[in-house]
Design an enzyme around this catalytic site. Structure first.
Site, PDB file in Angstrom:
ATOM      1  N   GLU A 163      -7.451 -13.780  24.585  1.00  0.00           N
ATOM      2  CA  GLU A 163      -7.032 -12.980  25.930  1.00  0.00           C
ATOM      3  C   GLU A 163      -8.550 -12.108  26.344  1.00  0.00           C
ATOM      4  O   GLU A 163      -7.769 -10.742  26.586  1.00  0.00           O
ATOM      5  CB  GLU A 163      -6.051 -12.229  25.816  1.00  0.00           C
ATOM      6  CG  GLU A 163      -4.894 -13.323  25.393  1.00  0.00           C
ATOM      7  CD  GLU A 163      -3.358 -12.612  25.210  1.00  0.00           C
ATOM      8  OE1 GLU A 163      -3.163 -11.468  25.431  1.00  0.00           O
ATOM      9  OE2 GLU A 163      -2.393 -13.298  24.677  1.00  0.00           O
ATOM     10  N   GLU A 270       0.319 -22.423  22.724  1.00  0.00           N
ATOM     11  CA  GLU A 270       1.429 -21.595  22.586  1.00  0.00           C
ATOM     12  C   GLU A 270       2.588 -22.066  23.631  1.00  0.00           C
ATOM     13  O   GLU A 270       2.990 -21.332  24.319  1.00  0.00           O
ATOM     14  CB  GLU A 270       1.137 -20.320  22.850  1.00  0.00           C
ATOM     15  CG  GLU A 270      -0.027 -19.788  21.915  1.00  0.00           C
ATOM     16  CD  GLU A 270      -0.400 -18.213  22.048  1.00  0.00           C
ATOM     17  OE1 GLU A 270       0.672 -17.572  22.553  1.00  0.00           O
ATOM     18  OE2 GLU A 270      -1.412 -17.775  21.727  1.00  0.00           O
TER      19      GLU A 270
END
Ligand code: G3I
Length: 357
Positions: A163, A270
């Site tokens: 991220e 994910e």
């Protein structure tokens, strides 16, 4: 290779010294209607099928059986992150990730490391580092070498940087790492340290909302280009793909296709499809579940459209609804492929159909 046991390199558990300085809509929960028996997902897929897992899950016999039956690769959901490993005094603990690694070895499952460098986790031990004893860069290196080196020869890959792109896609996130080691250089260093620690593990840049925000996807792709141009040992890209059931059809497929442009490995890392997060816009649960199944199918179809050599793995962020992180936000959410009792859902069947069942 002897591995440091703290940010400072070696340290006896008892040493405290200047510890601080050392720093380191619906009523009840809904379970969706299961479908008739479905072959194990990993038996259908021509690529590794992953799942997030916590060490505690492995003590639940039913869940452990489901994981072994359905998945071929495990991603520690949180216990291979700094928040678990680095104690406040800068020493390291590995009981939980070692338990996951042992379970993976016992059952012949892959182990995918998640995650080394994340803006969301910095650890007091880093924030209060006594740089009279070790430089920040050396502590950063010690950490990556200790963690990646510990699972050398077992881990198939790592989310090295997680991220890094700003929420709105405008640039990169600010973090302790960027402040101390440079906005771009801290990323290159992370990849270089991870490569040194395990030359055979595949190294990934991982992010989320790439299918939701074209600007964020574009900035992510530009970052990939820059890392490659800088010679960072980047092997793959991870698109987390935490989506809601009202996700615009086609955007996941577009994202996976764009991510493949560099010839790198692609990891759907994910995957889950929240029902609850879409309830505001689509109140009818049956409609939401239909949309969820369609999105499961789209993700599978998009992944199958990749050149086989770029299909690293398709990882769900859990298998049973009951373990989803999204349950903390709304207990009625049912984002995963299996019901709380471990039965495959319509969404799982839609996924399987696109994979080749
Ligand atoms: O199990 C312990 C409990 O014993 C303890 O009392 C409690 C309080 O400290 O913590 C519990 O552990 C929590 C763990 O989830 C298990 O529930 C951790 O505090 C908590 O930080 C951890 O949250 C994880 C989160 O990342 C932060 O690491 C979530 O499980 C996990 O699903 C989430 O996963 C992230 C990915 O890493 C990155 N992409 C987004 C994704 C969802 O946020």
């Amino acid at each position: 290779m002897i591995l440091p046991s703290s940010l400072y390199g070696f340290s006896r558990r008892g040493f405290l010294g200047s510890a601080l300085a050392l720093g380191a809509c619906q009523p009840a929960a809904q379970s969706q209607t299961p479908v008739a028996a479905l072959p194990p997902l990993k038996s259908i897929a021509p690529f590794p099928v992953g799942t997030a897992v916590q060490a505690g899950h492995l003590n639940d016999p039913a869940l452990a059986r489901l994981i072994v039956a359905q998945a071929s690769q495990l991603t520690p959901e949180w216990e291979m992150k700094m928040e678990y490993i680095v104690r406040d005094d800068g020493t390291f603990r590995f009981e939980a990730p070692d338990a996951i690694a042992a379970f993976a070895r016992t059952h012949g499952l892959g182990l995918f490391g998640h995650t080394l460098v994340w803006y969301a986790q910095t650890s007091p031990a880093f924030e209060r580092l006594d740089e009279g004893r070790v430089s920040f860069a050396q502590a950063y290196r010690n950490y990556i070498h200790a963690v990646v080196g510990r699972y050398r020869g077992q881990a198939v890959g790592w989310d090295v940087v997680n991220e890094a792109v700003a929420e709105d896609g405008e640039g990169w996130r600010d973090s302790l790492w960027s402040q101390r080691l440079g906005a771009f250089d801290h990323m290159v260093l992370a990849f270089q340290n991870a490569r040194e620690a395990d030359p055979n593990a595949r190294l990934f840049l991982n992010d989320y909302n790439l299918e939701l925000l074209p600007k964020k996807r574009s900035t992510f792709l530009r970052l990939v280009e820059r890392l490659l141009a800088a010679g960072a040992p980047l092997d793959g890209v991870g698109t987390q793909t935490h989506v809601a059931a009202d996700q615009t059809p086609g955007e996941m497929a577009r994202t996976v296709a764009e991510l493949a442009q560099f010839g790198l490995l692609v990891h759907v890392s994910e995957f889950d499809v929240s029902i609850s997060r879409a309830q505001g816009l689509i109140p009818n649960r049956a409609d939401l579940e239909r949309r969820q199944a369609a999105l499961y199918g789209e993700a599978a179809e998009a992944f199958m459209a990749l050149p086989p050599q770029q299909r690293f793995a398709f990882s769900f962020w859990g298998l049973r609804d009951s373990e989803s992180w999204l349950k903390r936000e709304d207990a009625s959410d049912t984002p995963l492929p299996f019901t709380a009792s471990g039965e495959p859902k319509v969404a799982a069947a839609a996924w399987a159909k696109q994979i080749g069942l």
